[in-house]
Write an enzyme that holds these catalytic residues in place. Structure first.
Site, PDB file in Angstrom:
ATOM      1  N   TYR A 295       2.392   2.885 -12.794  1.00 31.97           N
ATOM      2  CA  TYR A 295       2.414   4.295 -12.401  1.00 31.97           C
ATOM      3  C   TYR A 295       1.906   5.197 -13.522  1.00 31.97           C
ATOM      4  O   TYR A 295       2.251   5.019 -14.690  1.00 31.97           O
ATOM      5  CB  TYR A 295       3.835   4.715 -12.026  1.00 31.97           C
ATOM      6  CG  TYR A 295       4.333   4.105 -10.734  1.00 31.97           C
ATOM      7  CD1 TYR A 295       4.076   4.727  -9.520  1.00 31.97           C
ATOM      8  CD2 TYR A 295       5.054   2.915 -10.737  1.00 31.97           C
ATOM      9  CE1 TYR A 295       4.535   4.179  -8.325  1.00 31.97           C
ATOM     10  CE2 TYR A 295       5.512   2.366  -9.551  1.00 31.97           C
ATOM     11  CZ  TYR A 295       5.244   2.991  -8.352  1.00 31.97           C
ATOM     12  OH  TYR A 295       5.689   2.449  -7.183  1.00 31.97           O
TER      13      TYR A 295
ATOM     14  N   GLY B 115       9.888  -0.931   3.059  1.00 32.79           N
ATOM     15  CA  GLY B 115      11.096  -0.106   3.163  1.00 32.79           C
ATOM     16  C   GLY B 115      10.809   1.253   3.771  1.00 32.79           C
ATOM     17  O   GLY B 115      11.609   1.773   4.569  1.00 32.79           O
ATOM     18  N   ASP B 116       9.668   1.835   3.408  1.00 29.27           N
ATOM     19  CA  ASP B 116       9.277   3.121   3.989  1.00 29.27           C
ATOM     20  C   ASP B 116       8.991   2.970   5.483  1.00 29.27           C
ATOM     21  O   ASP B 116       9.333   3.842   6.281  1.00 29.27           O
ATOM     22  CB  ASP B 116       8.039   3.671   3.278  1.00 29.27           C
ATOM     23  CG  ASP B 116       8.250   3.828   1.779  1.00 29.27           C
ATOM     24  OD1 ASP B 116       9.387   4.139   1.369  1.00 29.27           O
ATOM     25  OD2 ASP B 116       7.281   3.629   1.021  1.00 29.27           O
TER      26      ASP B 116
ATOM     27  N   ASP C 168      -0.135  -0.331   1.942  1.00 32.78           N
ATOM     28  CA  ASP C 168       1.189   0.268   2.156  1.00 32.78           C
ATOM     29  C   ASP C 168       1.470   0.606   3.616  1.00 32.78           C
ATOM     30  O   ASP C 168       2.581   1.005   3.942  1.00 32.78           O
ATOM     31  CB  ASP C 168       1.311   1.566   1.344  1.00 32.78           C
ATOM     32  CG  ASP C 168       1.405   1.323  -0.153  1.00 32.78           C
ATOM     33  OD1 ASP C 168       1.290   0.162  -0.568  1.00 32.78           O
ATOM     34  OD2 ASP C 168       1.584   2.295  -0.891  1.00 32.78           O
TER      35      ASP C 168
END
Length: 374
Positions: A106, A273-274, A310
């Site tokens: 990140y 998870g999202d 994602d």
């Protein structure tokens, strides 16, 4: 006049660089650009399931920021509440793929996203979105980004609801909290969790933050939320839902429903998870019972687990509906692969997953949640 979306997700979105080959970053010759971030992922997942959704956040006045907003808009997400910061850059993360799985690097310190704060409530574009949605979704990532982001999270959780639901996904990120300096993150996060209507958290992260992953023990620690959803990784998820006696608001304990996860041949776990949160919240907005909400969460997560990025497009609506109605035995016998869903109720063969291009421009697979929500 544009209609207000049913849901608003508030938080961070970042540019993403995905390697075109596995191995150490220094050996990767090219990367594929994308975008991600927990709350933005949930927004895209909600839209893909037919829930009109906005994302409220900040991006830099740079190419990465324009990429983020373009990707969100292309996915059908309402971006009216996005602010462009001329002084701070858009955050970035780079994925490194190895034999043991993926590592995310990140680069978000001092980012535009971290500068979000309570002033967004008075923004002429974002304010009405936040005030008019049936659901506002938050996460612990936003609370960890900065003092101003934490203040906004608190205000959204503590202000009068007027029938609005606020959901909160723990999304424990210890590295982010370490950057915040000394202190006890659980002392910050526990009151936030307890102030939400719907709380989603993994048993492992709950253990790290609250000292237990047991649903009953977590409920004793967090009596405030109407619904507490505890995910036990790839095994199952449990929803504890407060029961009312029907006489005023008197409470008569919790109903508890546990639903096993689907069998999945995992390609990449990032974003699952999202996706689960998007599925569960979609079920909530549709008025489903706890078991159906959990199943829709598992289905959305499975669709993301079998793609390298994602975001995984959900299965076709008729297949989703069939699986939501399936017997426990047929649900347990279902396997999700990158090639499709193997399901005994259809033909015994894999049913192809919906391709991204099969979903309409708004990303909606099912328009069962009305716009103009309140």
């Amino acid at each position: 006049m544009e209609r207000l979306p049913a849901a608003v997700c508030v938080g961070e979105s970042m540019a993403v660089l995905l390697p075109d080959q596995p191995g150490p970053l220094e050996d990767v010759s090219s990367f594929h650009p994308s975008s991600g971030g927990a709350e933005a992922n949930v927004a895209r997942g909600l839209v893909a399931l037919g829930v009109p959704t906005a994302w409220v956040g900040r991006v830099g006045d740079d190419g990465f920021g324009r990429r983020v907003t373009r990707d969100l808009a292309a996915g059908g997400v309402d971006i009216r509440g996005v602010s462009v910061d001329s002084r701070r850059p858009t955050g970035l993360y780079v994925k490194e793929v190895g034999l043991g799985g993926s590592v995310l690097h990140y680069y978000r310190d001092g980012s535009a996203g971290s500068a979000i704060g309570p002033s967004v409530l008075d923004d002429p574009s974002a304010g009405p979105l936040l005030g008019g949605a049936r659901l506002v979704h938050l996460s612990g990532i936003t609370a960890a980004l900065s003092d101003s982001a934490l203040e906004l999270t608190r205000e959204l959780l503590l202000r009068p609801r007027d029938g609005q639901l606020v959901s909160f996904d723990l999304n424990w990120r210890p590295a982010l909290w370490r950057r915040r300096g000394p202190g006890r993150p659980e002392a910050v996060l526990a009151p936030l969790l307890n102030a939400a209507d719907i709380v989603l958290l993994g048993a492992d992260e709950a253990t790290a933050v609250l000292g237990t992953g047991d649903p009953a023990e977590l409920r004793a620690l967090l009596p405030g939320p109407a619904t507490l959803v505890v995910k036990d990784d790839a095994h199952h998820a449990t929803a504890l839902t407060r029961r009312s006696t029907g006489a005023g608001d008197a409470v008569s304990g919790d109903s508890s429903v546990t639903e096993p996860a689907l069998n999945v041949e995992v390609v990449e776990p990032v974003g699952a998870g999202d996706a689960f949160a998007a599925g569960y919240l979609t079920g909530t907005l549709r008025g489903y019972g706890p078991r159906r909400c959990l199943r829709l969460g598992h289905l959305a997560a499975a669709a993301t687990l079998v793609v390298p990025g994602d975001h995984g497009p959900p299965p076709p609506p008729d297949l989703v509906d069939g699986l939501l109605r399936a017997s426990a035995a047929d649900w347990a016998a279902t396997t999700v692969r990158a090639s499709g869903i193997g399901r005994p109720l259809v033909t015994g063969h894999a049913v192809p997953m919906a391709r991204a291009e099969e979903t309409d421009r708004s990303g909606a697979a099912d328009r069962s949640v009305e716009e103009g929500s309140r």
